[in-house]
Design an enzyme around this catalytic site. Structure first.
Site, PDB file in Angstrom:
ATOM      1  N   CYS A 163       0.819  -1.224   0.000  1.00 40.11           N
ATOM      2  CA  CYS A 163       0.000   0.000   0.000  1.00 40.11           C
ATOM      3  C   CYS A 163       0.850   1.271   0.000  1.00 40.11           C
ATOM      4  CB  CYS A 163      -0.995  -0.013   1.152  1.00 40.11           C
ATOM      5  SG  CYS A 163      -0.265  -0.227   2.789  1.00 40.11           S
ATOM      6  N   ASP A 193      -7.585   5.551  -1.575  1.00 41.55           N
ATOM      7  CA  ASP A 193      -7.209   4.361  -0.819  1.00 41.55           C
ATOM      8  C   ASP A 193      -6.718   3.271  -1.766  1.00 41.55           C
ATOM      9  OD1 ASP A 193      -6.944   2.272   0.928  1.00 41.55           O
ATOM     10  OD2 ASP A 193      -8.950   2.433   1.793  1.00 41.55           O
ATOM     11  N   HIS A 222      -6.186   0.196  -1.035  1.00 38.18           N
ATOM     12  CA  HIS A 222      -6.554  -1.128  -0.543  1.00 38.18           C
ATOM     13  C   HIS A 222      -7.723  -1.726  -1.309  1.00 38.18           C
ATOM     14  CE1 HIS A 222      -4.226   0.643   2.736  1.00 38.18           C
ATOM     15  NE2 HIS A 222      -3.904  -0.589   3.065  1.00 38.18           N
TER      16      HIS A 222
END
Length: 411
Positions: free
Chosen positions: A112, A287, A289
């Protein structure tokens, strides 16, 4: 399945039923196809967290700042969402060629922060070649844009791929599959950009919370024709012990207002994200993820919808339709501010803005800004590379999640 139960129908009705199914077959195919699209839309809307009006930017009187641009959600909501979607969104990918001899074919669960570093670098490339006002569209086949995207593809031949970044991390003592902190990513980016002749970036990482103007200027001007090399500046910071100290939040907000802002990389417990702006007391972020299929946009069709549209679908997967928000106080205190200065004039303007708004002694300064290296640091000038290496491990505490869920992006 039809063949399985049709034999159970009494014979006198069987031929009639077969005839009915043959007549309805074209319509059933269309109906089933539309139902599948409907289910995908519902699943995607569920992933985005709403079945009605999206909650990315609720209408309010609070201005929204995105990388130096101001928006009013009562008037500019469409333009605001277009601006967010135009940012390059780099997420977990799967089924790419193995990274070195590690056997990793996905970066899910550990990549990430690397993806966040890629997003900063991608935004710098967009600034350099297409400008801050550039907007993405599904029909976009601009060769410059496609060339930028090709640099981040998931294979070892792409200059800024996770394969190359991971291998550089190994050289700095970070095994493939291990989580990185913002300091480490900044240092890896500094080592990576000299391999990119097209952009000729100068990457500086401000050590010890001090921006030394003369040294940054010298690195951008070089010793030859004194032409300015575009600057990508990382300022790693620690703004609290275990939690974000609220006294620093006004300074962070002022950084997002600057036209040179590339946002910041950091996170919250269990996540690293790329933060691109704020509204009120909430920070706006992309994000990484989300696990998506690896793919290439370098051979995107010149006319979208003509023939195979896989390349267009892959391109869309690099642009997040809705940003997310969270309170500033939920930020992890370990982060790195990022700035881009395409010209020396922009760098001078950045220094003036930082001096007035961020390092003003009347406020809580985020860092120091000095024209030359302080006297107490001059003994370390020849050991700057060693200091940079030492910073690699500083504050790279773990934010990874043990239950990092895998989400699917449905096209």
């Amino acid at each position: 399945m039809i063949e399985r139960w049709i034999h159970r129908v009494p014979y006198p009705w069987r031929r009639f039923l077969i005839w009915v199914l043959q007549v309805l077959d074209p319509y059933l195919c269309v109906l089933i196809g539309r139902l599948r699209k409907l289910f995908k839309m519902i699943a995607c809307m569920t992933y985005e967290g709403a079945l009605s009006e999206p909650e990315d930017f609720p209408k309010s009187d609070e201005p929204v700042w995105i990388l130096g641009k101001q928006y009013d959600t009562n008037k500019d909501l469409t333009a605001l969402r277009s601006d967010v979607q135009s940012r390059i969104w780099l997420t977990y990918r799967r089924n790419f060629p193995p990274i070195g001899g590690s056997g990793y074919t996905s970066d899910k669960g550990w990549g990430c922060m690397l993806r966040c570093g890629q997003m900063v670098l991608a935004e710098a490339l967009i600034r350099r070649h297409l400008g801050r006002d550039w907007e993405w569209a599904a029909q976009n086949t601009d060769p410059t844009y496609l060339r930028i995207m090709s640099l981040f593809e998931d294979h070892r031949h792409a200059t800024f791929s996770i394969h190359v970044i991971s291998q550089l991390g190994v050289d700095e003592g970070k095994p493939i599959g291990e989580w990185y902190g913002p300091n480490t990513v900044a240092q890896v980016m500094r080592k990576l950009t000299p391999f990119d002749d097209w952009n000729n970036f100068s990457v500086s990482v401000a050590m010890d919370n001090i921006i030394i103007i003369d040294e940054i200027r010298s690195s951008c001007l070089g010793e030859g024709d004194r032409m300015w090399r575009p600057l990508l500046l990382f300022v790693p910071l620690r703004l609290g012990l275990a939690e974000m100290n609220p006294v620093y939040i006004p300074g962070l907000k002022k950084c997002f207002k600057m036209p040179q802002s590339l946002g910041l990389i950091g996170g919250k417990p269990n996540h690293a994200s790329y933060f691109i702006g704020y509204v009120g007391e909430e920070i706006v972020y992309l994000d990484p993820h989300t696990t998506q299929e690896a793919g290439s946009v370098s051979i995107k069709k010149s006319v979208v919808g003509d023939g195979d549209s896989d390349d267009s679908d892959v391109d869309a997967s690099y642009h997040c339709p809705l940003a997310q928000r969270m309170p500033f106080l939920h930020l992890d205190p370990s982060l790195a501010l990022c700035f881009y200065c395409g010209t020396e004039k922009e760098f001078d303007d950045l220094c003036n803005r930082l001096r007035q708004d961020v390092v003003d002694p009347q406020n809580a300064p985020l860092f120091e800004l000095t024209s030359t290296r302080p006297h107490y640091m001059r003994d370390d000038v020849n050991a700057s590379l060693g200091a940079a290496a030492a910073c690699m491990d500083l504050e790279d505490h773990y934010l990874e999640s043990d239950d990092d869920e895998e989400f699917e992006v449905l096209q």
